[in-house]
Scaffold this motif. Structure first.
Motif, PDB file in Angstrom:
ATOM      1  N   ARG A 202     -16.119  43.438  63.798  1.00 30.76           N
ATOM      2  CA  ARG A 202     -16.601  44.058  62.554  1.00 30.76           C
ATOM      3  C   ARG A 202     -17.863  43.373  62.028  1.00 30.76           C
ATOM      4  NH1 ARG A 202     -11.009  45.789  59.301  1.00 30.76           N
ATOM      5  NH2 ARG A 202     -10.629  47.630  60.627  1.00 30.76           N
ATOM      6  N   LYS A 203     -17.972  42.095  62.257  1.00 31.05           N
ATOM      7  CA  LYS A 203     -19.212  41.397  61.874  1.00 31.05           C
ATOM      8  C   LYS A 203     -20.388  41.923  62.697  1.00 31.05           C
ATOM      9  CE  LYS A 203     -19.309  37.038  62.816  1.00 31.05           C
ATOM     10  NZ  LYS A 203     -20.264  36.115  63.427  1.00 31.05           N
ATOM     11  N   ALA A 204     -20.156  42.139  64.003  1.00 29.57           N
ATOM     12  CA  ALA A 204     -21.201  42.705  64.859  1.00 29.57           C
ATOM     13  C   ALA A 204     -21.535  44.122  64.443  1.00 29.57           C
ATOM     14  CB  ALA A 204     -20.751  42.665  66.320  1.00 29.57           C
ATOM     15  N   LEU A 205     -20.527  44.905  64.076  1.00 31.56           N
ATOM     16  CA  LEU A 205     -20.765  46.278  63.623  1.00 31.56           C
ATOM     17  C   LEU A 205     -21.596  46.296  62.335  1.00 31.56           C
ATOM     18  CD1 LEU A 205     -17.314  47.887  64.428  1.00 31.56           C
ATOM     19  CD2 LEU A 205     -19.535  48.684  65.274  1.00 31.56           C
ATOM     20  N   THR A 206     -21.395  45.305  61.491  1.00 25.56           N
ATOM     21  CA  THR A 206     -22.215  45.201  60.277  1.00 25.56           C
ATOM     22  C   THR A 206     -23.688  45.058  60.644  1.00 25.56           C
ATOM     23  OG1 THR A 206     -20.378  44.143  59.095  1.00 25.56           O
ATOM     24  CG2 THR A 206     -22.583  43.892  58.154  1.00 25.56           C
ATOM     25  N   GLU A 207     -23.984  44.150  61.571  1.00 17.51           N
ATOM     26  CA  GLU A 207     -25.375  43.932  61.980  1.00 17.51           C
ATOM     27  C   GLU A 207     -25.948  45.131  62.728  1.00 17.51           C
ATOM     28  OE1 GLU A 207     -26.801  40.130  63.406  1.00 17.51           O
ATOM     29  OE2 GLU A 207     -24.790  39.288  63.101  1.00 17.51           O
ATOM     30  N   LEU A 208     -25.144  45.709  63.614  1.00 22.13           N
ATOM     31  CA  LEU A 208     -25.625  46.875  64.370  1.00 22.13           C
ATOM     32  C   LEU A 208     -25.922  48.047  63.448  1.00 22.13           C
ATOM     33  CD1 LEU A 208     -23.167  46.595  67.373  1.00 22.13           C
ATOM     34  CD2 LEU A 208     -25.659  46.498  67.556  1.00 22.13           C
ATOM     35  N   ALA A 209     -25.082  48.244  62.443  1.00 26.96           N
ATOM     36  CA  ALA A 209     -25.320  49.330  61.492  1.00 26.96           C
ATOM     37  C   ALA A 209     -26.649  49.120  60.766  1.00 26.96           C
ATOM     38  CB  ALA A 209     -24.168  49.421  60.496  1.00 26.96           C
ATOM     39  N   LEU A 210     -26.946  47.881  60.380  1.00 28.66           N
ATOM     40  CA  LEU A 210     -28.223  47.594  59.726  1.00 28.66           C
ATOM     41  C   LEU A 210     -29.388  47.841  60.677  1.00 28.66           C
ATOM     42  CD1 LEU A 210     -27.337  44.333  57.752  1.00 28.66           C
ATOM     43  CD2 LEU A 210     -27.863  46.587  56.781  1.00 28.66           C
TER      44      LEU A 210
END
Length: 491
Positions: A202-210
């Motif tokens: 989920r931390k990676a998904l946060t960055e990927l979404a940005l």
């Protein structure tokens, strides 16, 4: 595809031979999988694993980013319909065979995300596919592995874990029925390993979404990641024991301490207080994990401690690879240095890269496998890079300025059209970009800049306080740094 490349030379003959051997093991582990070339876990191997191949691919990316990204893509392309990532992929007679077994212990989300930054193409097909894959994998985890819907993920049998069967980490539950004692399985087990991995996803998904311009989605993923971190602290963390423990199907705590607590730091799922407690009470405890060759899988004091077993007490090369990121995530640069020095000493004399080491002597243990294990070679190359080299972490450049005693070295990192170089001699390190000097600094430090060499910070990477001098763009700074202390020099 952007071009990357690395060269490292030193007049320290043993170190030079070690570097060349590790690099050769890494590059020799590239094998054909149909139309693609992927990085396997050993030269002449035919398998890539979710646990170890992405971390080795992250190292390979500085030498051959195309094969590194193809190694990650292999997992994206074999995602099961229900959203589960394969634990391994084999190639037999040209046929690609994904397997879906172990679920914990993977090194994927953070490593795959790092390649997206290194490619300098935030809106690439790779980035979009990675985002979609992690979304589906997250949905799989919470649909299939939280059956009691209490916000804590479960594994259903021992083979779901990285250790596999017979590790001793999950002792049976003793019950009494009709006056007789009997042992029953503790599964399903609610485990902090899987929770830490889910946090990292989920931390990676946060960055990927940005990266993909999805601001609202980024906020949602950030909030979901925060919920996991809170659940780990409230439900699986034992303050009196200074560690996380799993829970059996009855909700009882399983009091088995293992090196997996270090992986909380690797995935970034511990808060600062938890990380400090784990490091000070367990990692640095000579009766537990600070053995002469540190980081055994089980603490030295554990009744099942057995140096002949991979998961019974032998420090693993993969653990050393993970420890680098684990300690750096929380600013333990001096520990990174000490662990790295142990690894270089243990691999340097034989120039071998075993699966494990003897925790009491440091002697290599192959565990019946070749002594040119790719993840261990990756750990060696990552250590050299942190001591005397350069690497990119997101959009930050990290420069290793540990220095040499009576030796010199040169490390050159090519990234696209730019060339970054470090020259170290007589305890002085000079960093340059495209031939233009950026800084000169005394030994024992690590420098952090943006990709242009500005916004500079300096850290003490030793276990002792140091007084250092840094010349940055014709300005001289004299600094006193305590161990692990970081100071900003320029904005």
């Amino acid at each position: 595809m952007i071009h990357t490349g690395v060269s490292f030379t030193t007049n320290d003959k043993k170190l030079n031979q070690l570097y060349e051997s590790a690099k050769n093991t890494l590059l020799s582990s590239i094998q054909s999988f149909g139309e693609r070339k992927l990085l396997t876990d050993a030269p002449n191997g035919n398998t890539v694993t979710l646990n170890y191949s992405p971390m080795s691919a992250e190292t390979l990316a500085n030498y051959d980013i195309e094969v590194a990204m193809d190694t990650v893509n292999a997992f994206l392309l074999t995602l099961r319909k229900d959203g589960r990532l394969p634990s391994s992929i084999s190639c037999e007679n040209g046929e690609i065979l994904p397997s879906y077994e172990a679920l914990t212990g993977f090194s994927f989300a953070e490593e795959a995300l790092g390649l997206a930054y290194l490619s300098k193409n935030k809106h690439s097909t790779y980035t979009k596919r990675l985002y979609d894959t992690l979304c589906r994998f997250d949905e799989y985890l919470w649909t299939k592995h939280d059956l009691n819907a209490n916000g804590c993920l479960e594994v259903f049998e021992e083979k779901d874990t990285e250790e596999g069967e017979g590790s001793g980490r999950f002792p049976p539950i003793t019950t009494v029925q009709n006056g007789k004692k009997r042992s029953v399985s503790p599964f399903p087990v609610e485990t902090f390993d899987l929770m830490a991995e889910a946090f990292c996803v989920r931390k990676a998904l946060t960055e990927l979404a940005l990266m993909l311009g999805k601001q609202e989605a980024a906020l949602a993923w950030q909030e979901k990641a925060g919920r996991i971190a809170k659940k780990i602290r409230a439900f699986l963390w034992l303050g009196d024991s200074h560690a996380c423990c799993d829970r059996d199907y009855c909700g009882n705590t399983i009091h088995t301490l293992s090196i997996n607590n270090l992986f909380l730091l690797y995935f970034g799922a511990a808060d600062d207080a938890m990380a400090k407690a784990i490091v000070e009470n367990h990692i640095l405890n000579p009766d537990e994990f600070w053995t002469p060759m540190p980081l055994p899988t089980l603490p030295k004091s554990h009744p099942l401690f057995d140096v002949t077993r991979e998961f019974g007490g032998s420090p693993r090369g993969t653990t050393y690879r993970r420890a680098l990121r684990a300690f750096e995530n929380y600013g333990y640069y001096s520990l990174t240095t000490e662990i790295g020095q142990k690894l270089l000493a243990a691999t340097g004399e034989p120039n071998a890269f075993p699966v494990c080491f003897d925790p009491l002597t440091g002697e290599p243990r192959s565990m019946g496998r070749p002594s040119d294990y790719t993840p261990t070679a990756s750990a060696v190359l990552e250590t050299i890079k942190r001591f005397w080299g350069i690497y990119a972490d997101r959009e930050t450049l990290c420069w290793g300025c540990l220095g040499h005693e009576n030796n010199s070295s040169e490390y050159v990192f090519t990234w696209g059209n730019d060339t970054y170089a470090l020259e170290t001699e007589d305890g002085i390190t000079t960093g340059s970009i495209n031939g233009s000097r950026i800084f000169t600094v005394t030994a024992g430090t690590r420098i952090f800049t943006d990709i242009h060499g500005t916004s500079m910070r300096i850290a003490n990477a030793t276990a002792e306080a140091i007084d250092c001098i840094c010349v940055c763009r014709d300005r001289t700074y004299s600094l006193h740094l305590e161990p692990n202390e970081v100071k900003e020099i320029t904005k």
